[in-house]
Design a protein around this motif. Structure first.
Motif: not given
Length: 393
Positions: A121-124, A147-151, A155-164, A166-174
């Motif tokens: 995700v950091r590379a993205m 993605l930067q807004d999301f990052a 949370p430091a312990d955010f669980d990235y397993r199976n994360a979409s 597209g969802n992370l991008i929308i969360v960052g925009g939100y």
């Protein structure tokens, strides 16, 4: 009562409407769907051949899978079903669109170490990942900013397993738009050139609740669907919205003005296939939905799911119709005739005639049967359903 023309009484004008829609989808009918989940995605993907004007009011109350992790981490509505419908309606033919589509559809592995997933995700975010590098500017810069807004707020312990992604991008925009879904949904729609309009029915961080036959409340979509936990063993008698602890008053959450306007402009309204309560009834619970639907003199179809629905335990077809009518009438008024809320029930030919007769006898709503299922008999044929929807009068 609103008239309906479908295949069994197909005339030349109906056939011409299909041909006209195929030749000029920019001017296609405004078909509005109350839905959630993935059950309508195949139909949506096909429908964009006929109209670029479909409208989708989606439930934001999902609490399962990766949506649960995002909701717990950021105290926000569920956005997985919104992203899924955006992807179904995206124009995949435009130059550059497949690259954005691939990024939005990309999921991180389920079993990789957290360190590796966070690094991907950091590379993205830094624009170094192949999926992001493939996207041209200025779109790439906007995606990186989201993605930067999301990052920055994850949370430091955010669980990235199976994360979409597209969802992370929308969360960052939100998060970057003062925790409002509408601006980011508009931007996402432009990014992937969505052939329609996709909105959350309300922009509120709530949970879906249901009451069982014995009066027991069950709060949380993931506890209702029978997919992540064992199916409910009692019949659902009603649905309600909750703050996660208790039921909230029916008039506490209102349908936004922009969504009321979208309903008022619809040429056709469709209660979609999908899980009865968590996908369809959930979208009818906000105050103002029933009144907006009742005021619109257009065909209003219920297209019930094919196959087994754990949420419909103990419900025959007339009970399913009653489950839809309950929240609509609670808002529009108990004396509103059923046909002003649901004008027709549209079923596959495999539906038993007795079930259809029961719908009409109990609710006064015509039940039309057509050969709409695919070869498996468990899902609708997207092409057949699309042609019926654009043929309505």
């Amino acid at each position: 009562m609103t008239r309906i023309r479908v295949e069994r009484e197909m005339d030349l004008p109906s056939g011409l409407r299909v041909l006209r829609a195929l030749s000029a989808p920019h001017h296609g009918p405004r078909i509005l769907f109350f839905s959630g989940g993935s059950a309508l995605n195949a139909i949506s993907r096909n429908l964009k051949r006929y109209t670029f004007n479909s409208a989708h009011l989606i439930t934001p109350f999902d609490s399962g899978g990766s949506s649960q992790i995002l909701r717990q981490s950021f105290d926000m509505p569920a956005i997985g079903d919104l992203r899924s419908r955006l992807m179904a309606l995206a124009d995949e033919t435009v130059l550059g669109q497949p690259d954005i589509y691939k990024l939005f559809a990309h999921r991180l592995p389920r079993d990789a170490p957290q360190r590796e997933l966070a690094a991907e995700v950091r590379a993205m975010t830094e624009g170094k990942h192949p999926l992001v590098k493939a996207i041209s500017q200025p779109m790439r810069k906007l995606i990186q900013a989201f993605l930067q807004d999301f990052a920055e707020q994850a949370p430091a312990d955010f669980d990235y397993r199976n994360a979409s992604i597209g969802n992370l991008i929308i969360v960052g925009g939100y998060l970057g738009h003062d925790r409002a879904l509408e601006p980011v949904m508009f931007l996402m729609s432009k990014m992937v050139d969505v052939r329609g309009t996709v909105r959350s029915v309300v922009d509120a961080n709530l949970q879906l609740g249901v009451e069982l036959d014995d009066g027991t409340p069950v709060i949380g979509q993931r506890l209702i669907t029978g997919k992540e936990v064992a199916p409910l063993k009692q019949r659902i008698t009603r649905a309600f919205l909750s703050d996660g602890r208790a039921e909230i008053a029916p008039d506490a959450i209102s349908l936004p003005k922009r969504n009321r306007k979208m309903i008022s402009q619809a040429d056709v309204i469709c209660y979609s296939p999908g899980s009865l309560y968590s996908s369809v009834v959930a979208t009818l619970l906000p105050a103002g939905v029933g009144r907006s639907v009742a005021a619109q003199p257009v065909p209003k179809l219920y297209l019930p799911s094919l196959g087994h629905d754990p949420e419909a335990l103990g419900h025959d077809l007339s009970d399913q119709v009653a489950a839809l009518l309950a929240p609509l009438r609670a808002d529009a008024g108990q004396d509103v005739p059923a046909h002003r809320l649901i004008s027709h029930v549209l079923c596959d030919s495999s539906r038993k005639a007795a079930e259809c007769r029961a719908v009409t006898e109990r609710h006064g709503i015509p039940c039309v049967t057509l050969p709409l299922a695919d070869a498996s008999g468990e899902k609708y044929d997207p092409g057949k359903v699309s042609e019926v929807l654009v043929s309505l009068d």
